[in-house]
Scaffold this motif. Structure first.
Motif, PDB file in Angstrom:
ATOM      1  N   GLU A 104       0.797  -1.232   0.000  1.00  4.57           N
ATOM      2  CA  GLU A 104       0.000   0.000   0.000  1.00  4.57           C
ATOM      3  C   GLU A 104       0.825   1.275   0.000  1.00  4.57           C
ATOM      4  N   ASP A 105       1.916   1.310   0.776  1.00  2.00           N
ATOM      5  CA  ASP A 105       2.693   2.548   0.888  1.00  2.00           C
ATOM      6  C   ASP A 105       3.783   2.667  -0.180  1.00  2.00           C
ATOM      7  N   GLU A 106       3.831   1.747  -1.136  1.00  3.09           N
ATOM      8  CA  GLU A 106       4.851   1.760  -2.176  1.00  3.09           C
ATOM      9  C   GLU A 106       4.283   2.273  -3.497  1.00  3.09           C
ATOM     10  N   GLY A 107       5.150   2.872  -4.308  1.00  2.00           N
ATOM     11  CA  GLY A 107       4.760   3.321  -5.643  1.00  2.00           C
ATOM     12  C   GLY A 107       5.217   2.320  -6.686  1.00  2.00           C
ATOM     13  N   CYS A 108       4.402   2.126  -7.716  1.00  2.00           N
ATOM     14  CA  CYS A 108       4.722   1.158  -8.767  1.00  2.00           C
ATOM     15  C   CYS A 108       5.092   1.889 -10.055  1.00  2.00           C
ATOM     16  N   ASP A 109       6.171   1.457 -10.707  1.00  5.99           N
ATOM     17  CA  ASP A 109       6.587   1.991 -12.003  1.00  5.99           C
ATOM     18  C   ASP A 109       6.981   0.836 -12.910  1.00  5.99           C
ATOM     19  N   LEU A 110       6.583   0.930 -14.185  1.00  8.66           N
ATOM     20  CA  LEU A 110       6.975  -0.075 -15.163  1.00  8.66           C
ATOM     21  C   LEU A 110       8.435   0.110 -15.542  1.00  8.66           C
ATOM     22  N   LEU A 111       9.135  -1.001 -15.794  1.00  7.31           N
ATOM     23  CA  LEU A 111      10.470  -0.891 -16.355  1.00  7.31           C
ATOM     24  C   LEU A 111      10.340  -0.419 -17.802  1.00  7.31           C
ATOM     25  N   VAL A 112      11.370   0.225 -18.325  1.00 11.76           N
ATOM     26  CA  VAL A 112      11.306   0.834 -19.657  1.00 11.76           C
ATOM     27  C   VAL A 112      10.918  -0.181 -20.731  1.00 11.76           C
ATOM     28  N   ASN A 113      11.461  -1.371 -20.674  1.00 16.68           N
ATOM     29  CA  ASN A 113      11.165  -2.384 -21.698  1.00 16.68           C
ATOM     30  C   ASN A 113       9.964  -3.265 -21.348  1.00 16.68           C
ATOM     31  N   LYS A 114       9.224  -2.914 -20.312  1.00 12.66           N
ATOM     32  CA  LYS A 114       8.031  -3.627 -19.848  1.00 12.66           C
ATOM     33  C   LYS A 114       8.326  -5.067 -19.433  1.00 12.66           C
ATOM     34  N   SER A 115       9.564  -5.346 -19.043  1.00 13.34           N
ATOM     35  CA  SER A 115       9.926  -6.697 -18.618  1.00 13.34           C
ATOM     36  C   SER A 115       9.647  -6.915 -17.132  1.00 13.34           C
ATOM     37  N   GLY A 116       9.107  -5.907 -16.463  1.00 12.15           N
ATOM     38  CA  GLY A 116       8.817  -6.028 -15.040  1.00 12.15           C
ATOM     39  C   GLY A 116       8.423  -4.682 -14.462  1.00 12.15           C
ATOM     40  N   TRP A 117       8.568  -4.540 -13.137  1.00 13.35           N
ATOM     41  CA  TRP A 117       8.171  -3.315 -12.450  1.00 13.35           C
ATOM     42  C   TRP A 117       9.068  -3.070 -11.256  1.00 13.35           C
ATOM     43  N   THR A 118       8.987  -1.849 -10.729  1.00 16.89           N
ATOM     44  CA  THR A 118       9.692  -1.513  -9.493  1.00 16.89           C
ATOM     45  C   THR A 118       8.684  -1.030  -8.468  1.00 16.89           C
ATOM     46  N   CYS A 119       8.940  -1.370  -7.229  1.00 12.41           N
ATOM     47  CA  CYS A 119       8.152  -0.877  -6.103  1.00 12.41           C
ATOM     48  C   CYS A 119       9.077  -0.003  -5.274  1.00 12.41           C
ATOM     49  N   THR A 120       8.715   1.279  -5.145  1.00 13.60           N
ATOM     50  CA  THR A 120       9.542   2.235  -4.416  1.00 13.60           C
ATOM     51  C   THR A 120       8.904   2.539  -3.069  1.00 13.60           C
ATOM     52  N   GLN A 121       9.657   2.286  -1.999  1.00 15.61           N
ATOM     53  CA  GLN A 121       9.167   2.554  -0.654  1.00 15.61           C
ATOM     54  C   GLN A 121       9.375   4.029  -0.317  1.00 15.61           C
ATOM     55  N   PRO A 122       8.643   4.574   0.673  1.00 12.85           N
ATOM     56  CA  PRO A 122       8.778   5.985   1.048  1.00 12.85           C
ATOM     57  C   PRO A 122      10.222   6.383   1.392  1.00 12.85           C
ATOM     58  N   GLY A 123      11.014   5.494   1.951  1.00  8.33           N
ATOM     59  CA  GLY A 123      12.401   5.821   2.314  1.00  8.33           C
ATOM     60  C   GLY A 123      13.362   5.819   1.129  1.00  8.33           C
ATOM     61  N   GLY A 124      12.864   5.441  -0.054  1.00 12.04           N
ATOM     62  CA  GLY A 124      13.707   5.435  -1.233  1.00 12.04           C
ATOM     63  C   GLY A 124      14.195   4.060  -1.655  1.00 12.04           C
ATOM     64  N   ARG A 125      13.976   3.049  -0.827  1.00 14.90           N
ATOM     65  CA  ARG A 125      14.399   1.695  -1.187  1.00 14.90           C
ATOM     66  C   ARG A 125      13.560   1.203  -2.362  1.00 14.90           C
ATOM     67  N   VAL A 126      14.225   0.574  -3.342  1.00 12.30           N
ATOM     68  CA  VAL A 126      13.557   0.130  -4.562  1.00 12.30           C
ATOM     69  C   VAL A 126      13.645  -1.385  -4.677  1.00 12.30           C
ATOM     70  N   LYS A 127      12.501  -2.024  -4.937  1.00  8.04           N
ATOM     71  CA  LYS A 127      12.451  -3.458  -5.212  1.00  8.04           C
ATOM     72  C   LYS A 127      12.081  -3.634  -6.686  1.00  8.04           C
ATOM     73  N   THR A 128      12.941  -4.316  -7.425  1.00  6.21           N
ATOM     74  CA  THR A 128      12.700  -4.531  -8.856  1.00  6.21           C
ATOM     75  C   THR A 128      12.280  -5.975  -9.074  1.00  6.21           C
ATOM     76  N   THR A 129      11.212  -6.156  -9.860  1.00  2.85           N
ATOM     77  CA  THR A 129      10.733  -7.495 -10.204  1.00  2.85           C
ATOM     78  C   THR A 129      10.732  -7.617 -11.708  1.00  2.85           C
ATOM     79  N   THR A 130      11.368  -8.691 -12.211  1.00  7.70           N
ATOM     80  CA  THR A 130      11.345  -8.967 -13.651  1.00  7.70           C
ATOM     81  C   THR A 130      10.594 -10.260 -13.885  1.00  7.70           C
ATOM     82  N   VAL A 131       9.937 -10.323 -15.022  1.00  5.96           N
ATOM     83  CA  VAL A 131       9.126 -11.480 -15.389  1.00  5.96           C
ATOM     84  C   VAL A 131       9.906 -12.294 -16.411  1.00  5.96           C
ATOM     85  N   SER A 132       9.997 -13.586 -16.162  1.00  2.00           N
ATOM     86  CA  SER A 132      10.727 -14.442 -17.116  1.00  2.00           C
ATOM     87  C   SER A 132       9.788 -15.336 -17.859  1.00  2.00           C
TER      88      SER A 132
END
Length: 132
Positions: A104-132
């Protein structure tokens, strides 16, 4: 071969042992219970394997495998950082953020090539997920 012919001559011999109806009822109920417990309810998922690799500093690579029993028109995806059944159109169009994959408190952004997404936490930590 002599023993086979002797069995065939006996009138009380049978190839299958006779069991009571209670025995067969218990066997049938046990088999049904095993089959039922191995099934997932429609529209649900469970995590089967989860592997984490923290060998690199400041970076953790996590891989998970989920088993899902999705309804018609759905496919396995991620909702609120958990495996879930999502609309198949989201996956086809690769609009990953539409399935609300972040907390809920994270922001979602698509990766440029649409191969996945990033979840950005309020403190700036980024979690990247790629789809295989």
């Amino acid at each position: 071969m002599a023993s086979v012919s002797r069995l065939a001559r006996r009138k009380d011999a049978s190839h299958w042992p006779r069991m009571s109806s209670t025995f067969w009822a218990v066997v049938l109920l046990t088999a049904l219970l095993v089959l039922y417990c191995g099934q997932l309810a429609a529209g649900t998922c469970e995590i089967v394997t989860l592997d984490r690799d923290s060998s690199q500093p400041r970076r953790t690579i996590a891989r998970q495998t989920a088993r899902c029993a999705c309804k018609k028109g759905q496919i396995a995806g991620t909702t609120r950082a958990r495996p879930a059944c999502v609309d198949a159109g989201i996956v086809r169009k690769k609009q990953w953020c539409e399935m609300v994959p972040c907390l809920e408190d994270e922001g979602c952004d698509l990766l440029v090539n649409k191969s996945g997404w990033t979840c950005t936490q309020p403190g700036g930590r980024v979690k990247t997920t790629t789809v295989s």
